[in-house]
Motif scaffolding. Structure first.
Motif, PDB file in Angstrom:
ATOM      1  N   CYS A  34       0.831  -1.212   0.000  1.00 25.81           N
ATOM      2  CA  CYS A  34       0.000   0.000   0.000  1.00 25.81           C
ATOM      3  C   CYS A  34       0.862   1.257   0.000  1.00 25.81           C
ATOM      4  O   CYS A  34       0.551   2.240  -0.684  1.00 25.81           O
ATOM      5  N   ARG A 154      -6.366   8.460  -5.419  1.00 33.09           N
ATOM      6  CA  ARG A 154      -5.932   7.063  -5.348  1.00 33.09           C
ATOM      7  C   ARG A 154      -4.778   6.902  -4.364  1.00 33.09           C
ATOM      8  O   ARG A 154      -4.738   5.931  -3.602  1.00 33.09           O
ATOM      9  N   ASP A 157      -6.172   7.088  -0.943  1.00 35.37           N
ATOM     10  CA  ASP A 157      -6.880   5.856  -0.574  1.00 35.37           C
ATOM     11  C   ASP A 157      -5.901   4.785  -0.085  1.00 35.37           C
ATOM     12  O   ASP A 157      -6.156   4.097   0.917  1.00 35.37           O
ATOM     13  N   TYR A 158      -4.797   4.629  -0.802  1.00 32.33           N
ATOM     14  CA  TYR A 158      -3.791   3.648  -0.379  1.00 32.33           C
ATOM     15  C   TYR A 158      -3.162   4.049   0.959  1.00 32.33           C
ATOM     16  O   TYR A 158      -2.858   3.190   1.798  1.00 32.33           O
ATOM     17  N   VAL A 200     -10.072  -6.971   0.997  1.00 26.17           N
ATOM     18  CA  VAL A 200     -11.201  -6.813   0.066  1.00 26.17           C
ATOM     19  C   VAL A 200     -11.181  -5.428  -0.563  1.00 26.17           C
ATOM     20  O   VAL A 200     -11.387  -5.262  -1.776  1.00 26.17           O
ATOM     21  N   ILE A 201     -10.900  -4.416   0.246  1.00 25.52           N
ATOM     22  CA  ILE A 201     -10.856  -3.047  -0.275  1.00 25.52           C
ATOM     23  C   ILE A 201      -9.696  -2.858  -1.244  1.00 25.52           C
ATOM     24  O   ILE A 201      -9.849  -2.275  -2.317  1.00 25.52           O
ATOM     25  N   LEU A 203      -8.260  -4.934  -3.113  1.00 22.14           N
ATOM     26  CA  LEU A 203      -8.479  -5.633  -4.377  1.00 22.14           C
ATOM     27  C   LEU A 203      -9.315  -4.811  -5.353  1.00 22.14           C
ATOM     28  O   LEU A 203      -9.314  -5.079  -6.559  1.00 22.14           O
ATOM     29  N   THR A 204     -10.053  -3.817  -4.833  1.00 28.30           N
ATOM     30  CA  THR A 204     -10.873  -2.967  -5.701  1.00 28.30           C
ATOM     31  C   THR A 204     -10.109  -1.762  -6.226  1.00 28.30           C
ATOM     32  O   THR A 204     -10.622  -1.029  -7.077  1.00 28.30           O
ATOM     33  N   PHE A 205      -8.911  -1.523  -5.715  1.00 29.47           N
ATOM     34  CA  PHE A 205      -8.134  -0.350  -6.109  1.00 29.47           C
ATOM     35  C   PHE A 205      -7.326  -0.629  -7.376  1.00 29.47           C
ATOM     36  O   PHE A 205      -6.867  -1.758  -7.585  1.00 29.47           O
ATOM     37  N   PRO A 206      -7.116   0.396  -8.202  1.00 26.65           N
ATOM     38  CA  PRO A 206      -6.251   0.227  -9.384  1.00 26.65           C
ATOM     39  C   PRO A 206      -4.795   0.061  -8.972  1.00 26.65           C
ATOM     40  O   PRO A 206      -4.389   0.554  -7.906  1.00 26.65           O
TER      41      PRO A 206
END
Length: 209
Positions: A34, A154, A157-158, A200-201, A203-206
């Motif tokens: 991350c 983005r 978010d990471y 889970v979260i 895995l949804t990120f680019p």
């Protein structure tokens, strides 16, 4: 008499130790990932902002070119209007021969309309050099600016996910210092739930490599 529950309790502690170690190891790797992704998207944000700034400078230069062309055409057109008003047809033809190609197209279209519009400059056909480039560069600058904002989000978010996984590490480490097994299981379960949510979260990120 030997307590038969002792081997079971020992085995249970060993299982909890293994689960804790695995959870800590996996979480540490994901946290590092991350951080890496946050850094990469931060770099993409900087690049996009730089490209937007460069396109904006080029657009300003193109707009200056278009403005200079308009000023030249306006000056020539003013002389044409004065010459035609005085009836000096030879001078009129001389000036018309010196129209720029862009203005000549608009002028011919204006004449073809029997001069019904407010003038050649109001015609759609009049596109001074640099005007199209300025519009394209401004559009590119806007697109790159929007892209930079998306990349910034983005990266944020990471970065937020690293905080979530830090909590996973905190509760997993805290579980190792509990004397009561039920408390240890509780903290470890909480840590595992947070880890699953985080995975889970993420895995949804680019992904940016």
């Amino acid at each position: 008499m030997t307590d038969g529950s002792t081997p079971d309790r020992t085995r249970s502690r060993q299982v909890l130790d293994i689960v804790t170690v695995v959870l800590l190891s996996v979480t540490a790797v994901i946290t590092a990932w991350c951080g890496f992704e946050a850094s990469k998207w931060g770099g993409e944000m900087s690049i996009a902002f730089s490209q937007a700034s460069s396109a904006r400078v080029q657009a300003a230069s193109a707009e200056s070119t278009a403005q200079a062309a308009r000023q030249y055409d306006l000056t020539i057109y003013t002389e044409w209007v004065l010459a035609e008003a005085d009836g000096r047809q030879e001078l009129v033809r001389f000036i018309e021969a010196r129209f720029t190609p862009e203005f000549a197209i608009a002028f011919d279209a204006w004449v073809a309309e029997d001069r019904g519009s407010r003038g050649p400059f109001a015609m759609e056909e009049y596109v001074p050099p640099g005007a199209v480039e300025a519009a394209e560069l401004n559009a590119r600058a806007d697109a790159k600016f929007d892209e930079a904002l998306v990349n910034n989000q983005r990266g944020d978010d990471y970065s937020l996910l690293t905080v979530l996984f830090a909590l996973v590490l905190f509760f997993a480490a805290l579980s190792q210092h509990q004397s009561a097994e039920w408390r240890r299981r509780t903290f470890l379960a909480l840590s595992a739930v947070l880890a699953v949510v985080g995975v889970v979260i993420v895995l949804t990120f680019p992904i940016k490599i």
